[in-house]
Design a protein around this motif. Structure first.
Motif, PDB file in Angstrom:
ATOM      1  N   UNK A 390       0.815  -1.223   0.000  1.00 22.04           N
ATOM      2  CA  UNK A 390       0.000   0.000   0.000  1.00 22.04           C
ATOM      3  C   UNK A 390       0.840   1.260   0.000  1.00 22.04           C
ATOM      4  N   UNK A 391       1.987   1.243   0.668  1.00 18.71           N
ATOM      5  CA  UNK A 391       2.810   2.454   0.692  1.00 18.71           C
ATOM      6  C   UNK A 391       3.466   2.700  -0.656  1.00 18.71           C
ATOM      7  N   UNK A 392       3.699   1.636  -1.380  1.00 17.88           N
ATOM      8  CA  UNK A 392       4.281   1.820  -2.717  1.00 17.88           C
ATOM      9  C   UNK A 392       3.220   2.132  -3.773  1.00 17.88           C
ATOM     10  N   UNK A 393       2.080   1.480  -3.684  1.00 17.59           N
ATOM     11  CA  UNK A 393       1.075   1.597  -4.748  1.00 17.59           C
ATOM     12  C   UNK A 393      -0.204   2.317  -4.325  1.00 17.59           C
ATOM     13  N   UNK A 394      -0.378   2.543  -3.036  1.00 22.46           N
ATOM     14  CA  UNK A 394      -1.628   3.123  -2.571  1.00 22.46           C
ATOM     15  C   UNK A 394      -2.643   2.051  -2.258  1.00 22.46           C
ATOM     16  N   UNK A 395      -3.660   2.422  -1.505  1.00 24.05           N
ATOM     17  CA  UNK A 395      -4.629   1.440  -1.024  1.00 24.05           C
ATOM     18  C   UNK A 395      -5.460   0.829  -2.148  1.00 24.05           C
ATOM     19  N   UNK A1578       2.768   7.327  -6.967  1.00 22.98           N
ATOM     20  CA  UNK A1578       2.134   8.592  -7.292  1.00 22.98           C
ATOM     21  C   UNK A1578       3.130   9.746  -7.172  1.00 22.98           C
ATOM     22  N   UNK A1579       3.950   9.702  -6.099  1.00 23.56           N
ATOM     23  CA  UNK A1579       4.929  10.772  -5.923  1.00 23.56           C
ATOM     24  C   UNK A1579       5.939  10.773  -7.063  1.00 23.56           C
ATOM     25  N   UNK A1580       6.343   9.594  -7.481  1.00 20.02           N
ATOM     26  CA  UNK A1580       7.309   9.524  -8.594  1.00 20.02           C
ATOM     27  C   UNK A1580       6.695  10.092  -9.876  1.00 20.02           C
ATOM     28  N   UNK A1581       5.475   9.744 -10.120  1.00 25.02           N
ATOM     29  CA  UNK A1581       4.805  10.255 -11.327  1.00 25.02           C
ATOM     30  C   UNK A1581       4.714  11.771 -11.289  1.00 25.02           C
ATOM     31  N   UNK A1582       4.329  12.320 -10.150  1.00 20.18           N
ATOM     32  CA  UNK A1582       4.178  13.771 -10.039  1.00 20.18           C
ATOM     33  C   UNK A1582       5.515  14.477 -10.180  1.00 20.18           C
TER      34      UNK A1582
END
Length: 1764
Positions: A390-395, A1578-1582
């Protein structure tokens, strides 16, 4: 064989083609290259040479359906260099970007109203998927092909239907052709092939595909390299006639090689598909599948996969994509590990793509894949294993991951990957910076400042303009635009308005000017006489005095209207003088009546003989006597004709009762009766006679009550007795018609019915106008702007002259400008004005002509200016005229306004409309979708403050009856022409019922497909005979006797209503046919009933086979003979190639001369005549002696008539060298005398250089008319055709646009790409002109029958416009306001641009975007140093503005001059080398013509040059390296400016524009979930999102930011909401791009350079592929451009000097009207004086002028030698 009359008759096919030997056909790929060379040499290279670069929509197809090859469409998408699919350097697979490209490309077709189907051929897939390339490339492109196909068939169904066929030999494809009738196929040809055999195999299959399509006579258009400019799609068109034995043409060995090529490609395809099945594209009709089903399929197929965790990641990334916003997906290409990237590209992804492609072939699923996100996803999971899922990909995504079936015990399935591939995730390229708008240079202008404040742009007061190197020609001096463009010593204005004093002329010069003026007026008078019917009589001019009403002016100015007297108004008592005048007039009237009675009684005695034919001939002559043109005598003479016709019928005892004879006489009688009933002076006696005639014929119901209060008078003759005295029964029962009068009228009397539409008398005009014409008059009286769309012959002519009369009456100062699209129409209109109006205009003239070729009278000192649009645009943008002339303009008439939508001068028409300071009148017969165009035009006029009205009248006055001519199949079967007198109609001209052509397969009825009365009757009878088509109620209601009134004669209005109801039934049948409900639809049965039997029985292949050249030419004389025999001459024969026109006339001349020679050799009549003539010649001396003896015996008298003793025998006027009557089409009894013919032909032969064969044809009544003919010859042809002497004229479209050349028949002679829906209507409309014929005929000759049906059913394309606000126009507007000192008229015109809701009528771009475009165009002009900070023009303005029509070439030339490149070229010590280098440079800038890529292949060029032994280079030498560098630097600056424009606009309007996440056509949105996927992913994408403001997010999906490499890229990839038209941005890309560069697939033709070198016209046609008919105009345009440049340089050199040298000779002939472009002779350089070097000019500047001047003079010399 092709029908070829256009000068391309020298074929290069098969001269030395290598034979395709058996041993070259093997299974290996090494033979693909030789097979391509074979088909190119044997066939396709010649198609390329004959190809034409045309506008598909405006000039070729219009609204006709065509096929867009789906494979070619996808090739354009997948070959886009910006697209991240199948890149060798990374694992990108950006299908969203591909879908965006697909929709953008389709949008270009949709916005241009193209009518197309998308068709996929499985056999041509190999070019799309690049079969033979690596598995990564092939599998990526194959899957993308499948997904794009599914996108088309799922989300773009409203754009086009999609069809799939196995190949061109698929029977379903053949059925599709018959059903849809595509006009052409738009595809790619594979392009030139290198030595790479893998790319040669797919290209070979594509060539074979093109051959099989074209063998069916379906043209090919190239998609690759097509230019989408404004409303146009410009590309190459290749045409081919029907090939019956298509396989035999190329030989069985070639086709065996093709089969083996397909086999090889299929084998290579299987090698890259990992054992998965290869399935063709097909439509999925069921419900979509689920992604879970696909995941199961992939997991089942990957049991032996080395790294199963990759599959888990791939599936999970597909599930994640709907959650990610489009902006966050724009992360560019990603790298994890070099080995992992190689594994993904070489193994994993190709296998995945192959499996997915096989699945999608069977199941419908919209699957999103993003290669960049997949790699980022993979890198995120592998880079930090310590974090939870979840911390890597989100819930949300973690829950999805948990639901996916695990391929192993590893919960993340990534252990093996992590151990094998250590990951360091990064972008492949550095993250680009966000776009920063460039600061602007200062600019201030009162007119613009207020508007620019709306867009909040802050100029940089410190930044300086770019500094250039060597700046010559006076450096940054201001420009003063007050001189003639081509002559620097001729001022635009007279001295009192700021010009210089005109130089005095000597007596010789004045006499020369006077003679020229007298000659022109003499020709104009003759033309005016033919146009107004005043031959041999004085013009009945309307004399006008400004400020006085028509009641106060002289004779001929009042329009009396019956019953127009106001009630209740008492008449003033007559004075004694008036009473005396009335008594004298009454006495004179009685005296005239007595004389007429005496004269008529004398003529009746002469007509008392029994020879009725002779009496009718005599009566015809009497009817031309002025006595019989009015009053009671006109009616009585007409009644006497009726009397003679009835007597002739009675005397025709042997067949008087037959149907044909009864039809003939009843029509003739009823025509006379109708005319008599319309007489205002119908007496009771004549009415009684008419009543008897109507009763005898069976038309009792049409008897009218006798006229009230009408005086009576007895007849001077006894009318034939028709009824018995006692019983009143008819004496001749055979005269009574045998059918219902309604049926008789429909069958026989349609063309003679009353055509008026609610016509009523109106005091404003001399005729009774219809309702729509009265509405026009009301609009003109209110000073409204109007657009009138009405067919040819409807009655539009009066509108222009009524408006002219209004302006002339209003004042002596007001100006009306009449704008015509052609010079011929300009001259004609001026002649009509000359004949119609008379007014004394102080210090000026009533009218003037102003064209590029000539000026008559002073355009600035007239009240009616007749001109062409280019000249009016120049005058409206001229600063000196803006102050003095523009405010006087009261009305502009734009004739043939539909030409605004054509390739070429459309932008000029738009500029006139946008800047017009007064109301306009738009006139046209052929505007497609006129309501749409009128909406824009109305908004433009209302922005100027003028009320606008649209008037649309859809009905022709006279109908057009269409025929198809069945040619003899071979020249030998035609037979010998025996003369017109003995010619009997061959019956080969077969009638085409308008509804019968629906068998072609049209889906809609054209709105202007009209039915004559007899057509309507035939249609009803055909419908009645079909079972189950009409209900019993419909059958009775539509029966003519029930539907139409039977109490009075039918009118055209009645037929229009009946036609409408019948068409409604036909449309119902069409809907049934189009739905495919019935295998044998009733519509086809209906068309079979209406089709002419001979056409219906003919073989389709023969009907659609084009005749060869010999058959085509030798049938022509038979066609004309038939037209003569049927009374259907005069005729205009239209052919759209000048050389073809010439060849047709010369062939006719040759055939007539041969036939005449043979007749004279065998005719006893001719032999007897020659014996009598020779005997007469032998007695010449004796007659002379007798004459002398008689003269001595008779006393001389001074007043004796000269020539009284001349010989009046037939021998005295006989000339055996003249054509015999039966072998000449020259009209008899015309006003053109034999002496006049001899004089005019002699004059033309002496001075004009016209081909002697063309002059000989004139003697036989045959003329040629096209733009390549001498102007005097053309004028003579027009005049003689109107007078009836020429009865056959072969013409291009020069006689189609409004020219008054009334003809009975229009013949379309041979097919042409230029025979469009618009041109068909223009040319056909010449037939049946109002006032000449009640019925026109249209004949199709030498055209395939399918093409004829297509033409008749074609619909006019909608008018579409460009973006007229180019950089050069902005420059000219600034010059206009500066030079005119911001005169009110100019300020108002410019400000009105800002008030328009749309500058273009087919676009929604608003004011803010316009202002941004305008401001950054000004920025460009500032940086190019063409204007200063106040908007004043700088020294090189002259070149830029005066070559406005060549943009961006004009601005490129300015750049090269500023950079010193041209100085460098001209500094070469060798004048020869300098001239050649300079001509190459100019050829790159002006007159650019591209060559098809196959034609310019190395092998083909070597062959062409070897066979033709040509001195041509064919391909233009490359641009000078220094010139390329200078233009490249300038292009960077342009790109920087307009990128800044786009970014500024996007930033300032970001709230309005919103997020760019919807596809352009389907409007599918990719907005994500709002919160993204979450976690470190998500952070990497942003953090790695590419920052874009201008670039579309879909393009950014492939990793591209706001850094653009070209203007075309900027325009093509900008986000939605930003309007960027690359053709309105002055890009240098076309000049600097290499042949292999982006969007530059065609080489430049060296035809201009080659002509400069060798001067050989024939070589240009054979080697360079330039049609002979085009060469003159191409060279003339190029020469004009060079002349303009030279004129601008002369002005610059003069300004730079300390003392200008003035040559007084320069202003002699045109001192007061020297504005605009030069006379025709001047463009050829015959009268160019040498320009002397001004003092103070530098050597470098003078050298440039010297080289240019010598080069131009050398070119002009060769040019003159060519056309002399």
């Amino acid at each position: 064989m092709d029908l070829d009359l256009d000068g391309f008759d020298v074929s290069l096919i098969g001269v030395d083609d290598p034979s395709f030997e058996e041993d070259t056909v093997t299974t290996g790929p090494e033979d693909f290259l030789s097979a391509i060379q074979y088909i190119d040499n044997h066939w396709y290279g010649e198609r390329n040479r004959r190809g034409r670069q045309m506008d598909l929509i405006g000039d070729y197809a219009g609204t006709e359906p065509f096929v867009l090859d789906g494979e070619a469409l996808l090739q354009e998408v997948l070959d886009d260099p910006l697209l991240g699919i199948a890149r060798p350097s990374d694992v990108s697979y950006q299908i969203l970007h591909a879908k965006y490209l697909l929709e953008r490309l389709l949008q270009k077709f949709v916005t241009r109203s193209a009518n197309f189907d998308i068709v996929f051929f499985q056999a041509t897939r190999h070019l799309t998927q690049k079969t033979g390339d690596t598995p990564w490339v092939v599998c990526s492109r194959r899957l993308a092909r499948r997904q794009l196909f599914d996108h088309l068939t799922t989300h773009l169904t409203s754009v086009s239907e999609v069809f799939c066929f196995s190949g061109p030999d698929d029977p379903e494809w053949a059925r599709y052709i018959l059903d849809r009738r595509p006009m052409f196929v738009m595809t790619n040809d594979g392009g030139p092939v290198s030595d790479n055999r893998e790319t040669a195999a797919p290209a070979l299959c594509q060539r074979a595909f093109i051959f099989e399509v074209m063998a069916r006579s379906i043209p090919i258009a190239l998609l690759h390299g097509a230019i989408f400019r404004d409303s146009k799609i410009v590309t190459f068109i290749f045409e081919q006639g029907l090939i019956l034995d298509s396989r035999g043409l190329l030989g069985s060995k070639f086709w065996a090689c093709i089969e083996k090529t397909y086999t090889y490609l299929e084998m290579r395809e299987r090698q890259t598909n990992f054992g998965n099945p290869i399935s063709p594209l097909r439509l999925h009709l069921g419900a979509p599948s689920s992604r879970e089903s696909l995941w199961t399929c992939l997991q089942e197929a990957s049991g032996e996969m080395e790294y199963p965790g990759l599959l888990w990641c791939f599936i999970l990334h597909c599930e994640a994509l709907p959650l990610i916003s489009l902006r966050n997906r724009a992360i560019g290409s990603q790298r994890c590990n070099q080995d992992l990237d190689a594994h993904l590209q070489g193994q994993f992804l190709p296998k995945m793509f192959s499996l997915i492609d096989s699945y999608l072939a069977e199941q419908k699923l919209d699957l999103d894949i993003d290669g960049n996100v997949f790699v980022a996803f993979l890198g995120t999971l592998l880079s930090d294993a310590s974090l939870s899922l979840p911390r890597r990909l989100g819930d949300s995504l973690s829950q999805i991951a948990a639901s996916i079936k695990s391929p192993s015990d590893d919960p993340l399935h990534l252990d093996a990957l992590k151990s094998r591939f250590p990951v360091q995730l990064s972008r492949s390229q550095p993250r680009p910076l966000a776009a920063v708008p460039k600061k602007l240079l200062p600019f201030h202008h009162d007119t613009f400042d207020e508007r620019f404040s709306l867009i909040s742009l802050s100029p940089n007061e410190v930044e300086k303009a770019t500094q250039y190197g060597a700046l010559e020609f006076g450096r940054d001096t201001a420009f003063n635009d007050k001189f003639h463009w081509h002559n620097t010593k001729r001022h635009l204005l007279p001295k009192h308005l700021g010009g210089e004093q005109a130089k005095p002329t000597d007596e010789r010069q004045r006499m020369k000017l006077m003679r020229r003026h007298q000659q022109f007026i003499s020709r104009l008078t003759a033309d005016a006489a033919t146009l107004t019917g005043a031959l041999g009589a004085r013009f009945n001019r309307l004399t006008i005095v400004a400020g006085r009403t028509d009641e106060t002016q002289g004779k001929g100015t009042k329009h009396p209207v019956k019953g127009n007297k106001k009630p209740g108004k008492k008449e003033k008592p007559m004075s004694s003088t008036e009473k005396l005048r009335a008594e004298i007039a009454a006495k004179k009237s009685k005296q005239d009546a007595d004389e007429h009675l005496e004269w008529w009684e004398g003529r009746l005695k002469e007509l008392s003989g029994s020879d009725l034919d002779k009496n009718l001939t005599t009566l015809t002559a009497l009817e031309r006597n002025p006595r019989t043109t009015g009053g009671w005598l006109r009616d009585e003479v007409t009644l006497y004709r009726l009397h003679l016709i009835i007597l002739k019928w009675i005397a025709q005892v042997h067949d008087q009762e037959t149907d044909a004879v009864r039809d003939h006489y009843t029509v003739a009688i009823m025509r006379i009766v109708k005319g008599l009933l319309e007489s205002e002076r119908l007496t009771l006696t004549i009415h009684q006679v008419i009543t008897t005639v109507l009763t005898v014929l069976g038309f009792e119901r049409f008897v009218t009550p006798p006229p009230e209060s009408q005086s009576d008078r007895p007849l001077c003759f006894k009318f034939v007795k028709l009824v018995r005295s006692k019983s009143g029964r008819p004496l001749y029962d055979f005269m009574r018609i045998t059918e219902d009068p309604i049926t008789w009228q429909l069958r026989l009397f349609g063309e003679y019915m009353d055509r008026s539409m609610d016509s009523k008398p109106d005091p404003r005009v001399s005729f009774s106008p219809d309702a729509w014409q009265r509405e026009v008059l009301d609009c003109l009286d209110r000073n409204d702007s109007i657009l009138v769309v009405a067919p040819t012959s409807a009655g539009k002519t009066f509108i222009s002259f009524y408006a002219m009369e209004q302006v002339l009456r209003a004042s002596d100062d007001g100006v009306l400008v009449y704008v015509a699209p052609t010079k011929a129409l300009v001259t004609q209109v001026a002649a009509e004005i000359y004949a119609r109006f008379s007014k004394d205009v102080k210090n000026g003239s009533l009218w003037a002509i102003h064209t590029r070729d000539y000026r008559i009278n002073d355009p600035q000192k007239c009240q009616i200016l007749v001109t062409v649009p280019e000249m009016l645009s120049i005058m409206m943008l001229s600063p000196p005229l803006a102050r003095t002339w523009l405010p006087r303009m009261k009305r502009i008439i734009l004739d043939e306004i539909h030409t605004i939508g054509q390739e070429g001068g459309g932008a000029t028409w738009e500029q006139i409309l946008l800047l017009a300071p007064c109301p306009i009148i738009g006139l046209s017969a052929t505007v497609g979708d006129p309501e749409k165009f009128n909406q824009w035009l109305g908004s433009v006029q209302e922005a100027h403050g003028f009320k606008h009205t649209f008037i649309h009248h859809p009905h022709r006055y006279s109908h057009l009856r269409k025929f198809y001519y069945l040619l003899h199949n071979s020249a030998g079967s035609i037979g010998t022409f025996k003369g017109l007198g003995k010619h009997v109609s061959s019956e080969r001209m077969r009638f085409l019922h308008p509804i019968s052509v629906l068998s072609f397969g049209s889906r809609t009825l054209p709105t202007d497909l009209a039915l004559e009365a007899r057509d309507a009757l035939m249609l009803y009878q055909a419908l009645e005979g079909l079972p189950n088509v009409l209900t019993p109620e419909e059958r009775e209601r539509l029966r003519p006797q029930n539907f139409l009134s039977s109490s009075k004669p039918l009118r055209q209005e009645d037929i229009i209503g009946y036609e409408s109801e019948l068409k409604r039934v036909v449309r119902t049948l069409m809907d049934t046919t189009n739905s495919g409900v019935d295998q044998d639809p009733p519509l086809l049965a209906l068309t079979r009933r209406l089709t002419d039997p001979r056409i219906g029985q003919a073989d389709d292949a023969k009907l659609n086979m084009l005749p060869d050249r010999e058959v085509f030419l030798q049938n022509l004389l038979g066609l004309l003979g038939d037209l003569h025999a049927q009374g259907d001459l005069p005729a205009l024969l239209f052919s759209f190639d000048r050389i073809a026109c010439d060849e047709a006339v010369y062939s006719l001349l040759d055939e007539l001369e041969k036939a005449e020679e043979q007749w004279r050799a065998t005719s006893s009549e001719w032999a007897e005549k020659m014996r009598a003539y020779e005997s007469w010649l032998a007695g010449a001396k004796l007659r002379e002696k007798q004459k002398e003896r008689a003269a001595k015996q008779r006393p001389a008298e001074e007043d004796a008539p000269r020539g009284a003793a001349s010989d009046t025998s037939w021998e005295a006027s006989f000339d055996p060298s003249e054509p015999s009557k039966d072998f000449s089409f020259a009209g008899n009894f015309v006003s053109v005398s034999k002496e006049s013919v001899e004089y005019e032909i002699s004059r033309l032969g002496k001075w004009s250089g016209v081909d002697p064969r063309a002059l000989a044809a004139l003697k036989r009544g045959i003329g040629i008319h096209h733009a390549g003919m001498n102007k005097g010859y053309r004028a003579l042809v027009e005049s003689w055709f109107r007078q009836g002497y020429l009865r056959v004229v072969v013409s291009t479209s020069t006689l189609a646009l409004g020219i008054n050349a009334p003809t009975k028949t229009s013949v379309f002679m041979g097919d042409s790409p230029f025979l469009t829906a618009l041109m068909y209507r223009q040319c056909a409309g010449r037939a049946g002109r109002r006032g000449y014929d009640l019925l026109g005929k249209v004949v199709f000759y030498g055209i395939s029958f399918d093409r004829v049906q297509r033409i008749i059913l074609s619909k006019l394309p909608s008018l579409t416009g460009g973006f007229p606000l180019t950089s050069t126009l902005v420059l000219r507007l600034l010059n206009l306001m500066h030079g005119a000192d911001s005169a009110p008229a100019t300020v108002k015109a410019v400000q009105s641009l800002f008030q328009m809701p749309r500058v273009i009528w087919d676009s929604q771009e608003g004011e803010h975007q316009l202002l941004h475009h305008l401001r950054f165009s000004i920025e460009y002009l500032r940086r190019a140093r063409l204007i200063d900070r106040e908007g004043r023009p700088m020294n090189l303005f002259g070149i830029a503005a005066h070559l406005y029509y060549t943009e961006p070439s004009n601005l490129a030339l300015v750049t090269l001059l500023r950079a010193g490149v041209i100085h460098e070229i001209c500094s070469n010590k060798s004048m020869i080398k300098a001239k050649r280098e300079l001509i190459v440079l100019f050829c790159h800038l002006f007159g650019r013509r591209e060559l098809p890529s196959i034609y310019t292949s190395k092998e083909n060029l070597e062959k062409v040059l070897r066979l033709t032994k040509s001195a041509s280079r064919v391909i233009l030498p490359p641009l000078d390296s220094k010139a390329r560098t200078a233009l490249s630097d300038h292009e960077k600056q342009i790109l920087e400016i307009f990128t800044s424009y786009a970014s500024t606009f996007a930033i300032q309007n970001s709230d309005h524009l919103g997020e760019d996440d919807a596809l352009p056509l389907s409007r599918l949105k990719y907005a994500g979930s709002g919160h993204g996927v979450g976690g470190t992913l998500q952070r990497y994408l942003e953090q790695n999102t590419t920052p874009v403001v201008v670039r579309s997010l879909f393009v950014a999906n492939s990793g591209h930011g706001d850094v653009f490499h070209s203007i075309s890229e900027l325009a093509a990839t900008s986000r939605s909401g930003i309007y960027l038209n690359e053709h309105t941005i002055p890009s240098m890309e076309r000049f600097i791009a290499s042949r292999e560069g982006y969007k530059s697939s065609f080489a430049l033709n060296a035809y201009l350079y080659d002509f400069y070198i060798h001067g050989q016209v024939s070589t240009l046609a054979i080697a360079n592929g330039i049609r002979k008919g085009d060469i003159w105009y191409l060279l003339d345009d190029f020469t004009l451009s060079l002349t303009t440049v030279r004129g601008a340089l002369e002005q610059l050199l003069t300004k730079a000097s300390k003392e200008a040298v003035v040559d007084p000779e320069d202003e002699i002939l045109d001192v007061d009207s020297g504005f605009g472009e030069p006379d025709e002779d001047d463009t050829q350089g015959k009268n160019d004086p040498k320009f002397s070097r001004p003092q103070g000019v530098t050597d470098r500047d003078w050298r440039v002028y010297e080289v240019l001047d010598e080069m131009l003079r050398e070119l002009q010399e060769k040019f003159r030698a060519m056309w002399a």
